[in-house]
Design an enzyme around this catalytic site. Sequence first.
Site, mmCIF file in Angstrom:
data_model
loop_
_atom_site.group_PDB
_atom_site.id
_atom_site.type_symbol
_atom_site.label_atom_id
_atom_site.label_comp_id
_atom_site.label_asym_id
_atom_site.label_seq_id
_atom_site.Cartn_x
_atom_site.Cartn_y
_atom_site.Cartn_z
ATOM 1 N N HIS A 1 0.661 -1.451 -0.112
ATOM 2 C CA HIS A 1 0.525 0.222 -0.092
ATOM 3 C C HIS A 1 0.778 1.499 -0.040
ATOM 4 C CE1 HIS A 1 -3.481 -2.619 2.584
ATOM 5 N NE2 HIS A 1 -3.661 -2.722 0.844
HETATM 6 C C1 FAD Z 1 0.715 -7.514 -4.186
HETATM 7 C C2 FAD Z 1 -0.463 -6.283 -3.848
HETATM 8 C C3 FAD Z 1 -1.481 -6.972 -3.511
HETATM 9 C C4 FAD Z 1 -2.790 -5.519 -2.781
HETATM 10 N N1 FAD Z 1 -4.206 -6.333 -2.482
HETATM 11 C C5 FAD Z 1 -4.961 -5.225 -2.676
HETATM 12 C C6 FAD Z 1 -6.067 -5.325 -1.743
HETATM 13 O O1 FAD Z 1 -6.521 -6.305 -1.887
HETATM 14 N N2 FAD Z 1 -6.997 -4.229 -2.254
HETATM 15 C C7 FAD Z 1 -6.880 -2.690 -1.739
HETATM 16 O O2 FAD Z 1 -7.783 -2.172 -1.968
HETATM 17 N N3 FAD Z 1 -5.560 -2.768 -2.868
HETATM 18 C C8 FAD Z 1 -4.524 -3.785 -2.544
HETATM 19 N N4 FAD Z 1 -3.095 -3.118 -2.956
HETATM 20 C C9 FAD Z 1 -2.944 -2.465 -3.583
HETATM 21 C C10 FAD Z 1 -3.587 -1.581 -4.799
HETATM 22 O O3 FAD Z 1 -3.414 -1.867 -5.561
HETATM 23 C C11 FAD Z 1 -2.556 -0.071 -5.501
HETATM 24 O O4 FAD Z 1 -2.663 1.090 -3.769
HETATM 25 C C12 FAD Z 1 -3.156 0.777 -7.032
HETATM 26 O O5 FAD Z 1 -2.474 -0.365 -7.424
HETATM 27 C C13 FAD Z 1 -2.030 1.702 -6.662
HETATM 28 O O6 FAD Z 1 -2.502 2.585 -7.881
HETATM 29 P P1 FAD Z 1 -1.591 3.247 -8.470
HETATM 30 O O7 FAD Z 1 -2.410 3.758 -9.511
HETATM 31 O O8 FAD Z 1 -0.799 4.490 -7.278
HETATM 32 O O9 FAD Z 1 -0.095 2.746 -9.111
HETATM 33 P P2 FAD Z 1 0.353 1.146 -9.035
HETATM 34 O O10 FAD Z 1 -0.456 0.432 -8.901
HETATM 35 O O11 FAD Z 1 2.046 1.290 -8.314
HETATM 36 O O12 FAD Z 1 0.359 1.109 -11.114
HETATM 37 C C14 FAD Z 1 1.747 2.143 -11.483
HETATM 38 C C15 FAD Z 1 1.822 1.567 -12.652
HETATM 39 O O13 FAD Z 1 3.139 2.207 -13.314
HETATM 40 C C16 FAD Z 1 3.961 1.904 -13.976
HETATM 41 N N5 FAD Z 1 4.818 2.455 -14.081
HETATM 42 C C17 FAD Z 1 5.988 2.450 -13.612
HETATM 43 N N6 FAD Z 1 7.012 3.329 -13.808
HETATM 44 C C18 FAD Z 1 7.039 2.911 -15.098
HETATM 45 C C19 FAD Z 1 7.360 4.284 -15.831
HETATM 46 N N7 FAD Z 1 8.893 4.669 -15.895
HETATM 47 N N8 FAD Z 1 6.676 4.050 -17.041
HETATM 48 C C20 FAD Z 1 5.422 3.313 -17.810
HETATM 49 N N9 FAD Z 1 4.797 2.731 -16.718
HETATM 50 C C21 FAD Z 1 6.074 2.824 -15.032
HETATM 51 C C22 FAD Z 1 3.748 0.091 -13.155
HETATM 52 O O14 FAD Z 1 3.693 -1.128 -14.279
HETATM 53 C C23 FAD Z 1 2.754 0.108 -12.559
HETATM 54 O O15 FAD Z 1 1.684 -0.288 -13.457
HETATM 55 C C24 FAD Z 1 -1.961 -4.681 -3.584
HETATM 56 C C25 FAD Z 1 -1.152 -3.947 -4.188
HETATM 57 C C26 FAD Z 1 -1.054 -5.262 -5.072
HETATM 58 C C27 FAD Z 1 1.033 -4.699 -5.587
#
Ligand code: FAD
Length: 652
Positions: free
Chosen positions: A559
């Site tokens: 998270h």
């Molecule tokens: C294993 C796991 C289990 C989880 N379980 C839960 C759950 O059960 N319930 C819940 O509510 N939340 C859960 N979460 C948390 C939730 O999924 C995250 O908080 C959420 O996905 C965050 O969203 P975000 O858009 O901030 O970033 P992220 O989901 O981290 O997405 C960022 C994206 O940017 C991409 N990226 C990174 N650097 C670059 C770059 N230089 N160029 C292009 N692309 C790039 C990555 O590949 C990724 O796809 C879990 C997360 C994980 C990893």
Amino acid sequence: MQVKEVDVIVCGGGPAGCVVAGRLAYADPNLQVMLIEAGANNRDDPWVYRPGIYVRNMQQNGINDKATFYVDTMESSHMRGRKAIVPCANILGGGSSINFQMYTRASASDWDDFKTEGWKAKDLVPLMKRLENYQKPCNNDTHGYDGPIAISNGGQITTLAQDFLRASEAIGVPFSDDIQDLDTAHGAEIWAKYINRQTGRRSDAATAYVHSVMDVQTNLHLRTNSKVSRVIFEGNKAVGVAYVPAKGRTNLGEVKETIVRARKMVVISSGTLGTPQILERSGVGDAKLLKSLNIKVVSDLPGVGEQYQDHYTTLTLYRVSNASVTTDDFLRGDPATQAKLFEQWEVSPEKALLSSNCIDAGFKIRPTEEELKEMGPEFNKLWDSYFKDKPDKPVMFGSIVSGAYADHTLLPPGKYITMFQYLEYPASRGKIHIADANPYHVPSFDSGFLNNKADFAPIRWSYKKTREVARRMDAFRGELTSHHPHFHPASPAAVRDIDIETAKEIYPDGMTVGIHMGTWHRPGKPYDASKVHEDIKYTPEDDKAIDDWIADHVETTWHSLGTCAMKPRAEGGVVDPRLSVFGTTNLKVADLSICPDNLGTNTYSSALLVGEKAADLIAHELGLQIRVPHAPVPHAPIPKGKPSTVAPRYTV
Ligand SMILES: Cc1cc2nc3c(=O)[nH]c(=O)nc-3n(C[C@H](O)[C@H](O)[C@H](O)COP(=O)(O)OP(=O)(O)OC[C@H]3O[C@@H](n4cnc5c(N)ncnc54)[C@H](O)[C@@H]3O)c2cc1C
């Protein structure tokens, strides 16, 4: 087609990035939007859309490439010399393609505490509703029903959930029909899931927001396996981005950039660990650091990469009766069980065990006045300043997994539950910074886990609470010694492993059952949950054993948030209330890195919400109107019939 110029470029296809790209592209078919994602496309990947296989996505096995694993650069004295490992998503859909699918929402005061105009809970409730297709009965008015993200109880709820809820009630955690009402901080519930009740599929953000639009319009351009290396500036104005192949193999590690120009806006949404790295490589960050790396400074923002936060997980394993329904045999890889469950999912996904994460019940808890007295001065100080006047903030989260969330090759045979607990608002802080300008190089990372002593007491308290719940469950058959603190064997707190009846059921013809080192005292007497009336008493020595175990075992809850905070620039802020990066124009950040403080929730819902808010802000600046409902989500419903996936093991 090699598009070289678009209106808006979104860098990173996690939940927030998918919402921004999908909502903007759907708002105006003439607006050209590009979404660039470092990982692979998740579309129709059976290892994404089948909910019950989620733990497999954490394997580092050479084929599976769905996560990036960040490892502490230095060993931590707070974790007795350990290094933390923080996996985060590396696939379109980001965390939503690989996460555990647990539906949780932050408390109202979490958003209010951002102290930012337009971001109060009351401002955000309409957006919370806009994103949801809530498929559960509900007695409050905070959920939505026409949004693209389906939320339900999944295909099945194991009977262990009711057992857990009864036991929770017995230790003073009352049942509630919805503890995700933004208000409840002490209560238990049947836990909802990001799973579509009709299709039995995971509700990932890419399917919901991106594939849906690409199916009906041509203005959303997707680049996967492409890693954004930096933002291109003219002066302080963002005019495009450079990206490289996600793996540098073909170029022998040489950085071969492709440039795409953005006529109107660049949005960085590469997640809490990805976004600050892109900013720093682009010249946005602490000027001292950037100069030392020979990177031209565009905006001096020392807050970039600082204040990294997470939640802290500890897992404990308990044995349950052989009659219990758990996923252990499936997770062990038992061929007959796997064939049966995969077929069940193919034929009737709406009611299959795999249309579930098997995390069916859980609670949020706050300590009583009596319990606070046991929790030491560091935590009490934090309690007084952070929790006391915010009754909607839980201190710990706990849930039951019907199966062992652990490597089954290291476990004895039998059936297990996992008590999955995490600390909702750690006081500890970490940081991430690039080590040089090369996008292929690993950054310098300090998770900061447990570097504030106040974080030990609530985890210790919650270990005791979840253990009391487990002991009061009818299915309880013992504590798995290897997955608990190492108490002195003579302590009343010492763990008691499997009971004799369960052991005999597992090995009816076993010749060594009941023998321990030539003596006859293990396994112990049969358990009877109805006789458990007293809590276990812990000595200071026992508490020390728990704290050592915490230091040895605390892990990420995946998270991550907080590294590009939305707060005043003078206070270390990186973005303003409109998510614009200070000292630049046409550049925004939209992901969980913008959170100036922690959110007491599993964070997928919050990432979607940040995306929805960002889409509104950008649409407003571009003179557009978000269209609701969003484009129809593909794959709903899927056809029923004979299994098409013949041998699941070969469908990588
Ligand atoms: C294993 C796991 C289990 C989880 N379980 C839960 C759950 O059960 N319930 C819940 O509510 N939340 C859960 N979460 C948390 C939730 O999924 C995250 O908080 C959420 O996905 C965050 O969203 P975000 O858009 O901030 O970033 P992220 O989901 O981290 O997405 C960022 C994206 O940017 C991409 N990226 C990174 N650097 C670059 C770059 N230089 N160029 C292009 N692309 C790039 C990555 O590949 C990724 O796809 C879990 C997360 C994980 C990893």
